[in-house]
Scaffold this motif. Structure first.
Motif, mmCIF file in Angstrom:
data_model
loop_
_atom_site.group_PDB
_atom_site.id
_atom_site.type_symbol
_atom_site.label_atom_id
_atom_site.label_comp_id
_atom_site.label_asym_id
_atom_site.label_seq_id
_atom_site.Cartn_x
_atom_site.Cartn_y
_atom_site.Cartn_z
ATOM 1 N N LEU A 107 0.824 -1.208 0.000
ATOM 2 C CA LEU A 107 0.000 0.000 0.000
ATOM 3 C C LEU A 107 0.856 1.256 0.000
ATOM 4 C CD1 LEU A 107 -2.811 1.369 0.262
ATOM 5 C CD2 LEU A 107 -2.548 1.143 2.759
ATOM 6 N N ILE A 108 1.947 1.267 0.765
ATOM 7 C CA ILE A 108 2.771 2.477 0.856
ATOM 8 C C ILE A 108 4.034 2.386 -0.009
ATOM 9 C CG2 ILE A 108 1.904 3.020 3.153
ATOM 10 C CD1 ILE A 108 4.540 2.002 4.319
ATOM 11 N N GLY A 109 4.140 1.325 -0.800
ATOM 12 C CA GLY A 109 5.220 1.224 -1.766
ATOM 13 C C GLY A 109 6.592 0.927 -1.178
ATOM 14 N N GLU A 110 6.633 0.255 -0.035
ATOM 15 C CA GLU A 110 7.921 -0.127 0.556
ATOM 16 C C GLU A 110 8.424 -1.429 -0.077
ATOM 17 O OE1 GLU A 110 9.947 1.326 2.570
ATOM 18 O OE2 GLU A 110 8.718 3.080 3.083
ATOM 19 N N ASP A 111 9.754 -1.647 0.024
ATOM 20 C CA ASP A 111 10.314 -2.864 -0.546
ATOM 21 C C ASP A 111 10.593 -3.932 0.506
ATOM 22 O OD1 ASP A 111 12.393 -1.660 0.732
ATOM 23 O OD2 ASP A 111 13.702 -1.494 -1.018
ATOM 24 N N ASP A 112 10.252 -3.643 1.771
ATOM 25 C CA ASP A 112 10.357 -4.665 2.810
ATOM 26 C C ASP A 112 9.270 -4.432 3.851
ATOM 27 O OD1 ASP A 112 11.164 -2.670 4.650
ATOM 28 O OD2 ASP A 112 13.288 -3.006 4.219
ATOM 29 N N ASN A 113 9.219 -5.282 4.883
ATOM 30 C CA ASN A 113 8.155 -5.220 5.882
ATOM 31 C C ASN A 113 8.564 -4.458 7.140
ATOM 32 O OD1 ASN A 113 7.880 -8.049 4.363
ATOM 33 N ND2 ASN A 113 5.832 -7.384 4.975
ATOM 34 N N ASN A 114 9.679 -3.758 7.080
ATOM 35 C CA ASN A 114 10.188 -3.087 8.273
ATOM 36 C C ASN A 114 9.301 -1.920 8.699
ATOM 37 O OD1 ASN A 114 12.506 -2.683 10.210
ATOM 38 N ND2 ASN A 114 12.484 -0.672 9.222
ATOM 39 N N ALA A 115 9.056 -1.862 10.000
ATOM 40 C CA ALA A 115 8.364 -0.724 10.618
ATOM 41 C C ALA A 115 9.181 -0.316 11.842
ATOM 42 C CB ALA A 115 6.939 -1.118 11.013
ATOM 43 N N PRO A 116 8.903 0.847 12.433
ATOM 44 C CA PRO A 116 9.729 1.308 13.560
ATOM 45 C C PRO A 116 9.571 0.404 14.784
ATOM 46 C CG PRO A 116 8.402 3.096 12.651
ATOM 47 C CD PRO A 116 7.877 1.830 12.064
ATOM 48 N N PRO A 117 10.549 0.434 15.695
ATOM 49 C CA PRO A 117 10.386 -0.219 17.002
ATOM 50 C C PRO A 117 9.649 0.717 17.946
ATOM 51 C CG PRO A 117 12.609 0.621 16.793
ATOM 52 C CD PRO A 117 11.914 0.948 15.500
ATOM 53 N N VAL A 118 8.561 0.269 18.540
ATOM 54 C CA VAL A 118 7.814 1.130 19.464
ATOM 55 C C VAL A 118 8.467 1.145 20.835
ATOM 56 C CG1 VAL A 118 6.233 -0.679 20.275
ATOM 57 C CG2 VAL A 118 5.507 1.737 20.260
ATOM 58 N N LEU A 119 9.326 0.180 21.114
ATOM 59 C CA LEU A 119 9.982 0.109 22.419
ATOM 60 C C LEU A 119 11.423 -0.353 22.261
ATOM 61 C CD1 LEU A 119 9.867 0.113 25.582
ATOM 62 C CD2 LEU A 119 9.202 -2.299 25.407
ATOM 63 N N LYS A 120 12.329 0.401 22.862
ATOM 64 C CA LYS A 120 13.727 -0.013 23.009
ATOM 65 C C LYS A 120 14.099 0.141 24.479
ATOM 66 C CE LYS A 120 15.433 1.459 18.434
ATOM 67 N NZ LYS A 120 16.434 2.338 17.743
ATOM 68 N N ILE A 121 14.638 -0.909 25.061
ATOM 69 C CA ILE A 121 15.092 -0.846 26.451
ATOM 70 C C ILE A 121 16.610 -1.022 26.454
ATOM 71 C CG2 ILE A 121 14.900 -1.784 28.772
ATOM 72 C CD1 ILE A 121 12.186 -2.876 28.071
ATOM 73 N N TYR A 122 17.295 -0.017 26.977
ATOM 74 C CA TYR A 122 18.754 0.000 26.989
ATOM 75 C C TYR A 122 19.309 -0.322 28.383
ATOM 76 C CZ TYR A 122 18.768 2.758 22.599
ATOM 77 O OH TYR A 122 18.608 3.214 21.306
ATOM 78 N N TRP A 123 20.514 -0.867 28.413
ATOM 79 C CA TRP A 123 21.375 -0.779 29.590
ATOM 80 C C TRP A 123 22.316 0.384 29.298
ATOM 81 C CZ3 TRP A 123 26.432 -0.426 30.922
ATOM 82 C CH2 TRP A 123 26.776 -0.661 32.250
ATOM 83 N N LYS A 124 22.260 1.417 30.153
ATOM 84 C CA LYS A 124 23.076 2.620 29.925
ATOM 85 C C LYS A 124 23.659 3.092 31.249
ATOM 86 C CE LYS A 124 22.875 7.424 28.305
ATOM 87 N NZ LYS A 124 24.234 7.392 27.734
ATOM 88 N N ASP A 125 24.984 3.007 31.350
ATOM 89 C CA ASP A 125 25.694 3.473 32.550
ATOM 90 C C ASP A 125 25.107 2.894 33.832
ATOM 91 O OD1 ASP A 125 27.566 5.044 31.153
ATOM 92 O OD2 ASP A 125 26.141 6.704 31.012
ATOM 93 N N GLY A 126 24.706 1.640 33.781
ATOM 94 C CA GLY A 126 24.203 0.964 34.972
ATOM 95 C C GLY A 126 22.718 1.093 35.209
ATOM 96 N N TYR A 127 22.030 1.873 34.374
ATOM 97 C CA TYR A 127 20.584 2.051 34.507
ATOM 98 C C TYR A 127 19.841 1.359 33.366
ATOM 99 C CZ TYR A 127 21.302 5.569 38.144
ATOM 100 O OH TYR A 127 21.657 6.213 39.300
#
Length: 315
Positions: free
Chosen positions: A189-209
């Protein structure tokens, strides 16, 4: 048994004396005495056996295994183009020569180690990973879930080792995600060449947090078709949980339902997202990710993340 034989000899001698003295201790009574003494001796020998464990248990080394079922996960590695390993091959990770450098058991503490460094990347990113991707149907990426379907992921994990930046701060790595996916119909429908969409959630380990990043729809008046485009979504400023986990073991829970997302650390603090942006996210299919997605290109950088438990369920 020498003890029993000696007792038999003594009893026989005593019987002989009793016969001479006219006392009536019969042969049957002597047999009963001997039988009773044999049973006592056998019981004592069995008790001694119980007190002394088998030699291999005394000399053996304890080992532990992670509580993770990999039947519904594939893994991406920082090598190849990049290399991916799906079920059933991933189930043999402990002896798979391709996987062993990047995904292996630490039997001293029962963890599954994910090791990565800057290397081969997937499309739409410049960073490398050793990361699991959920497959609701083993070996297939085509079956996924929506927020309306509901989904739950729980992991117990720890940062084991991670390098530092030039300023002395640790590099950061993504340890969990919810990634969006376009259906084939949406892709076309939107003319993309793959099925990728954004990640709605990313959880990091950053400086101990543990740090949570999510998305917002830039234009709330956008149609559902317009909202399918990656650039329709922006990044909200990341937020740290209050507790500093450092290099200690911790537990994360992620629960989604229609228009709502909840992330909980150590059954103590929960971040809840239940606004219009989560409602609008309902147009996407999704899948969970877990592992070690190192977000640096620094030379000689690397990280090791340990997972002790990982479970996923769907309502």
């Amino acid at each position: 048994m020498k003890r029993v034989e000696g007792i038999k000899y003594l009893i026989c001698a005593l019987l002989a004396m009793f016969v001479v003295m006219g006392n009536g201790c019969g042969e049957d009574e002597a047999d009963e005495i001997v039988k009773s003494e044999e049973e006592t001796t056998e019981t004592e020998e069995k008790e001694e056996e119980k007190e002394e464990p088998e030699s291999d248990l005394v000399e053996g080394v304890d080992y532990f295994l992670p509580n993770i079922d990999l039947n519904h996960w594939k893994v991406t590695l920082p090598i190849g183009n990049p290399t991916e390993v799906e079920p059933p091959e991933i189930l043999e990770y402990a002896t798979n020569e391709t996987l062993l450098p990047f995904m292996y058991n630490d039997s001293t503490d029962g963890s599954l180690v994910f090791y990565t460094y800057p290397g081969a990347t997937t499309n739409n990113t410049k960073y490398s990973r050793t990361e699991l991707r959920e497959q609701m149907v083993s070996g297939s990426n085509s079956t996924n879930w929506t927020f309306a379907d509901g989904a739950y992921m729980k992991g117990t994990l720890a940062m084991d080792t991670i390098t530092k930046e030039g300023d002395g701060d640790y590099h950061r790595t993504i340890i969990m995600q919810i990634h969006g996916r376009l259906t084939n119909a949406q892709r076309d429908l939107i003319g993309e060449d793959d099925n990728n969409a954004p990640p709605v959630l990313k959880i990091y380990w950053k400086d101990g947090y543990v740090r949570v990043h999510t998305k917002y729809l830039k234009d709330l008046d956008a149609t559902d078709t317009e909202a399918l485009h990656t650039d329709a979504w922006g990044d909200l400023t990341g937020v740290n949980f209050d507790e500093k986990v450092d290099f200690n073991k911790f537990t994360l829970e992620v629960k989604v339902s229609d228009g709502k997302m909840e992330i909980t650390l150590n059954d103590d603090q929960t971040m809840t997202y239940d606004d219009i942006h989560m409602e609008r996210w309902g147009i996407f299919e999704n899948y969970f990710k877990a592992g070690n997605y190192l977000t640096t290109l620094d030379e000689d950088a690397f990280a090791k993340v340990k997972y002790y438990e990982l479970e996923v369920s769907h309502e």
